[in-house]
Design a protein around this motif. Structure first.
Motif, short mmCIF file in Angstrom:
data_model
loop_
_atom_site.label_atom_id
_atom_site.label_comp_id
_atom_site.label_asym_id
_atom_site.label_seq_id
_atom_site.Cartn_x
_atom_site.Cartn_y
_atom_site.Cartn_z
N VAL A 202 -39.40 -11.09 -18.63
CA VAL A 202 -40.40 -11.04 -19.69
C VAL A 202 -41.72 -10.49 -19.15
O VAL A 202 -42.38 -9.66 -19.80
N LEU A 203 -42.12 -10.92 -17.96
CA LEU A 203 -43.34 -10.42 -17.33
C LEU A 203 -43.29 -8.90 -17.18
O LEU A 203 -44.25 -8.20 -17.50
N LEU A 204 -42.17 -8.40 -16.68
CA LEU A 204 -42.04 -6.96 -16.46
C LEU A 204 -42.05 -6.19 -17.78
O LEU A 204 -42.61 -5.10 -17.87
N ALA A 205 -41.44 -6.77 -18.81
CA ALA A 205 -41.47 -6.12 -20.13
C ALA A 205 -42.89 -6.10 -20.68
O ALA A 205 -43.34 -5.10 -21.25
N ASP A 206 -43.61 -7.19 -20.49
CA ASP A 206 -44.99 -7.27 -20.98
C ASP A 206 -45.89 -6.30 -20.23
O ASP A 206 -46.85 -5.77 -20.80
N PHE A 207 -45.58 -6.06 -18.97
CA PHE A 207 -46.37 -5.15 -18.13
C PHE A 207 -46.08 -3.69 -18.43
O PHE A 207 -46.92 -2.82 -18.21
N ASP A 208 -44.90 -3.41 -18.95
CA ASP A 208 -44.45 -2.03 -19.18
C ASP A 208 -45.16 -1.45 -20.41
O ASP A 208 -44.94 -1.92 -21.53
N PRO A 209 -45.99 -0.42 -20.25
CA PRO A 209 -46.71 0.13 -21.41
C PRO A 209 -45.79 0.78 -22.44
O PRO A 209 -46.20 0.99 -23.58
N ALA A 210 -44.54 1.08 -22.05
CA ALA A 210 -43.61 1.68 -22.99
C ALA A 210 -43.00 0.65 -23.94
O ALA A 210 -42.45 1.01 -24.98
N VAL A 211 -43.08 -0.63 -23.60
CA VAL A 211 -42.50 -1.69 -24.43
C VAL A 211 -43.51 -2.11 -25.49
O VAL A 211 -44.65 -2.45 -25.16
N VAL A 212 -43.09 -2.11 -26.75
CA VAL A 212 -44.00 -2.45 -27.84
C VAL A 212 -43.59 -3.73 -28.57
O VAL A 212 -44.36 -4.23 -29.40
N ALA A 213 -42.40 -4.25 -28.29
CA ALA A 213 -41.96 -5.48 -28.95
C ALA A 213 -41.00 -6.23 -28.03
O ALA A 213 -40.18 -5.63 -27.35
N ILE A 214 -41.13 -7.57 -28.04
CA ILE A 214 -40.31 -8.44 -27.20
C ILE A 214 -39.90 -9.65 -28.02
O ILE A 214 -40.75 -10.28 -28.66
N ALA A 215 -38.62 -9.98 -28.01
CA ALA A 215 -38.14 -11.20 -28.67
C ALA A 215 -37.14 -11.89 -27.74
O ALA A 215 -36.32 -11.23 -27.10
N ALA A 216 -37.22 -13.21 -27.68
CA ALA A 216 -36.33 -13.99 -26.83
C ALA A 216 -35.25 -14.66 -27.67
O ALA A 216 -35.51 -15.09 -28.79
N GLN A 217 -34.02 -14.75 -27.09
CA GLN A 217 -32.88 -15.32 -27.80
C GLN A 217 -32.90 -14.86 -29.26
O GLN A 217 -32.96 -15.66 -30.19
N PRO A 218 -32.87 -13.54 -29.47
CA PRO A 218 -33.16 -12.97 -30.79
C PRO A 218 -32.08 -13.17 -31.84
O PRO A 218 -32.37 -13.14 -33.03
N PHE A 219 -30.82 -13.36 -31.41
CA PHE A 219 -29.74 -13.51 -32.37
C PHE A 219 -28.50 -14.04 -31.68
O PHE A 219 -28.38 -13.98 -30.45
N GLN A 220 -27.59 -14.54 -32.49
CA GLN A 220 -26.26 -14.91 -32.00
C GLN A 220 -25.27 -13.89 -32.54
O GLN A 220 -25.16 -13.69 -33.75
N LEU A 221 -24.59 -13.24 -31.63
CA LEU A 221 -23.60 -12.23 -31.98
C LEU A 221 -22.22 -12.88 -31.99
O LEU A 221 -21.87 -13.60 -31.06
N SER A 222 -21.45 -12.65 -33.04
CA SER A 222 -20.11 -13.22 -33.11
C SER A 222 -19.14 -12.20 -33.67
O SER A 222 -19.51 -11.31 -34.43
N GLY A 223 -17.88 -12.32 -33.24
CA GLY A 223 -16.86 -11.39 -33.71
C GLY A 223 -15.58 -11.58 -32.92
O GLY A 223 -15.43 -12.54 -32.15
N MET A 224 -14.66 -10.66 -33.10
CA MET A 224 -13.37 -10.73 -32.43
C MET A 224 -13.38 -9.83 -31.20
O MET A 224 -13.97 -8.76 -31.18
N ASP A 225 -12.69 -10.30 -30.17
CA ASP A 225 -12.57 -9.55 -28.92
C ASP A 225 -11.13 -9.67 -28.44
O ASP A 225 -10.73 -10.72 -27.92
N ALA A 226 -10.36 -8.61 -28.65
CA ALA A 226 -8.95 -8.59 -28.23
C ALA A 226 -8.19 -9.79 -28.75
O ALA A 226 -7.44 -10.45 -28.02
#
Length: 250
Positions: free
Chosen positions: A78-102
């Protein structure tokens, strides 16, 4: 038809929480990154005595708000993302992905979601290097990468970076809050930096306009913002050379 097994496939789904904390659900191919980036962590953070992990909230200069983390390793990313001038948005644990896998049902909550100035969205999983070889970890990351890259997003597995660089960024983060800096000094520092030199030399140049106690925080704030640059692969000190962004060190 007798003897025929019909397999019903289910499109990958995303469960998330809005900025007000309400749960929402959408197909991955229909979800908006903006909705996810503006939401709150999809799972609750719990603190209790004896907990093995180091959790907390970090105030981000990029978002102007708090970003959650569940370990020191996540905080480092998170620190490195906040320091990176190219990063404009940060979200933590943003979603739960679910689906089928094999043929099996799978779900996963990535650690971070980032967006950069080009609009590229990156899903980040943070994991200690010694755990990356575990088959289940590899399977989850492979499945996640396949789904999010098919959606046009990037995927990153992060296990750490150079210790000196991280320590320098951690130090500069102490000067990230604009309210702690004498903002009137910032253009004066930038003008003085055109001549090149070290942090200490900049302070001497500015001594008639500001004491070191005010000049140094302004210099370090500009290093955090990326307006000034320095070699962060070596420990930052008063003798470190600094120069304006876009110029080479003299």
């Amino acid at each position: 038809m007798s003897g025929v097994v019909v397999t019903r496939s289910r499109a990958p789904m995303v469960r998330y929480r809005s900025a007000t904390g309400e749960f929402g659900e959408s197909r991955l191919d229909r979800v908006s990154a903006e909705v996810l980036l503006s939401g709150v962590p999809v799972r609750e953070f719990r603190w209790f005595k004896g907990r093995r992990f180091y959790s907390g909230w970090y105030w981000s200069a990029t978002t102007g708000g708090l970003v959650a983390y569940e370990s020191r390793l996540e905080l480092a990313r998170v620190l490195l993302a906040d320091f990176d001038p190219a990063v404009v948005a940060i979200a933590a644990q943003p979603f739960q992905l679910s689906g089928m896998d094999a043929g099996r049902s799978r779900s996963h909550v990535p650690d971070l979601l980032l967006q950069d100035t080009s609009g590229l969205v990156t899903v980040v999983d943070v994991k200690p290097e010694h755990r990356l070889a575990r088959p289940e970890v590899q399977a989850v990351f492979r499945w996640t990468e396949e789904l999010v890259t098919a959606h046009g997003w990037a995927f990153e597995v992060w296990s750490g970076t150079d210790a000196v660089v991280l320590e320098n960024v951690r130090f500069l983060a102490g000067y990230r809050r604009p309210g702690t800096i004498e903002r009137g000094l910032l253009p004066l520092v930038m003008e003085a930096s055109e001549q090149g030199g070290t942090i200490e030399e900049l302070e001497l140049t500015l001594r008639s306009q500001a004491p070191v106690s005010a000049a140094r925080p302004a210099i370090l704030h500009l290093l955090w913002r990326g307006d000034l640059q320095a070699d962060l692969t070596v420990p930052l000190a008063a003798g470190s050379a600094v120069w304006p962004c876009g110029r080479s060190v003299r």
